[in-house]
Design an enzyme around this catalytic site. Sequence first.
Site, PDB file in Angstrom:
ATOM      1  N   GLU A 181     -40.877 -23.381  98.183  1.00  0.00           N
ATOM      2  CA  GLU A 181     -39.933 -24.225  97.431  1.00  0.00           C
ATOM      3  C   GLU A 181     -39.895 -25.669  97.912  1.00  0.00           C
ATOM      4  O   GLU A 181     -39.843 -26.590  97.105  1.00  0.00           O
ATOM      5  CB  GLU A 181     -38.521 -23.622  97.477  1.00  0.00           C
ATOM      6  N   HIS A 193     -28.567 -14.538  95.603  1.00  0.00           N
ATOM      7  CA  HIS A 193     -29.192 -14.765  94.289  1.00  0.00           C
ATOM      8  C   HIS A 193     -28.155 -14.969  93.191  1.00  0.00           C
ATOM      9  O   HIS A 193     -28.432 -14.734  92.023  1.00  0.00           O
ATOM     10  CB  HIS A 193     -30.068 -13.568  93.898  1.00  0.00           C
TER      11      HIS A 193
END
Lengths: 332, 344
Positions: free
Chosen positions: A64, A133
């Site tokens: 990322e 998440h």
Amino acid sequence: MSENVRELSFSGAVQEALAVAMENDPRVFLMGEDIGVYGGAFQVTGDLVHRFGEDRVMDTPISELGGAGVAVGAAVAGARPVYEFQFSDFASLAMEQIVNQAAKMRFMLGGKVSVPVVFRMPCGSGTGAAAQHSQSLEAWFGHVPGLKVVEAATPEDAKGLLLAAIEDPDPVLVFEHKLLYKIKGHVPEGHYTTPIGKALVRRQGKDATVVAAAIMVHKALEAAEVLAGEGIDIEVIDLRTIRPIDTATIIESVKKTTRLACVYEGVKTLGIGAEISALIAESEAFDYLDAPIMRLGGAESPIPYSPILEKAAVPQTDDIVAGLRNLVKGRI
Amino acid sequence: MAAKSATKSVEQGRNLRPFYANHTPEQLKEALRRMWLVRRFEEMAEESYIRGLTHGTMHLSIGQEASAVGICLELTDKDYITSTHRGHGHCIGKGAEVKYMFAEFFGKEEGYCRGRGGSMHIADPATGNLGANGIVGGGLPLATGAALAIKKRGSKDVAVCFFGDGANNEGAFHESLNIAAVWKLPVIYVCENNQYGMSVSTERSTAVKDVATRAAAYNMPGVIVDGNSIADVNEAMTAAMERARNGEGPTLIECKTYRTRGHSRSDRNRYRSKEEIESWKGKDPIPAFEDELMALGILTQADVEGVRAGVEKDIQDGFDFATKGTNPEPSSLLRGVYTTGDAA
């Protein structure tokens, strides 16, 4: 007639925006984890790789910081990247490049560059994905000058805001609540944009104003329907842009209704509701208030796994109904 | 600066090493001039600080000029660089004018960043200089992304990422080099290993002796050069450029060098010995380059003195220009935060 009622899912609208952007501008391309043949973790990019090829729908390594940073560098050098975080939670791995680089580069360099990068940020709870998440981190990014933060509630705005973000010369984070991906709604064909920085009054009312975004707009509208049966008339503002916030629309509404509730999924403390409360407290609308401002935000906890606890961790329609009833009738 | 032309290069057939054989005397003289400009700019910046003319901090690269200039010698304005907090050399190597750098130092509107960036963010996007960076390793993904943009537009330009030994232990190093290698991007990673990340030596911070050996993990060449030899640096750069332009992907060049000044203004040099610093001062890259140019008959003593005199004038003129610069208006604070709504 048939054109007016064309319906798409929220995720279909996002995908259509990406396709329109790539058709209109050869500089636009997509980067992200598993966005190619897999179609994206939430199937948002779907089959775009087959239409536009691997050079424009680029699978990145699970990386990322590198992926987001490469997108920033490509944007500075003239490309128009759209980077998909699989979950917005993972942007925490890329904060350096978003916050220190993308957000500040134009300013630090005396206004001599622009950073037209878009980060797509699937967010929110309700999928049983637990604490890492499921977060709603819009306020984090809304705190950073140089960034813009948008969040659609409807498929129509999902497409329009994303196209506006891609065409914007500055870095924009586009939050997409995962529970909205499957909702359907009218989506105009072809190219159009929804202006960044403009809220929308989704429902007119005279007794109280609810300011919400994304899924909370839907919950607020449901709550307003319930309360309409009790003779309470709620106005619902869909924020649409978190930064820059549309203060005028909110102030105007509160002056009319004299009551304000801020409803948001992110953690209540130091969240979006704090900002909206403060801007009303600082404005001429303060003198119009007939009740203290109310905030309904996420619990002071990580998002839990258990469906019972998960629901308890964010405002639900019943909570909003009860809160608004109290706001309108409970005091004064 | 680049664009070497073989036609007018230092005479052929003398068995000169490629650096001298492939550049014209004018190009070599310009390289020397830029090395002196870096040195004198930094000495003047230091003096300005001591005299209280600037605030904040600065990171001097005195002793490291060969890598900055040796790399940038091959670049045009269309090639990109990203730089570090110790970036004055990269900036001048890429062709920046010292008067605008001084102006930035003094926080003036005439500065490269209109006084918004200061020493740690000097940039000149018009010439491909995407800027110095206050974050260790911050430029690694950016240069990689610039290389992706180059590849997408199909040009033969390259992106160069300068970084220090400290950055090679950041996650951004791993992620960037991996992506660049997987996508075969035209990027050249130049590690200026000056042996200390602030106060901690590479020996204490880095599991391998040479940063260049880490290139193996990314399936790219890792080249170690004497970072105080402009010829060594430039020859490695030339090979890396060719590889990048041929679509073969990135290269990692490690320039072994040393900063003779402290990390920043707050440094009291408690972590290294005077003897160590003095021994490296004996390997100063600028006199070494001058001696070589004169030994090869490329420049005369008079040429060299002419270069130094020209630099002195540029420095003094630049300093004077900057001190007469315009202070920013407080009302202009928000300019540059966003492109939209910005009054140019």
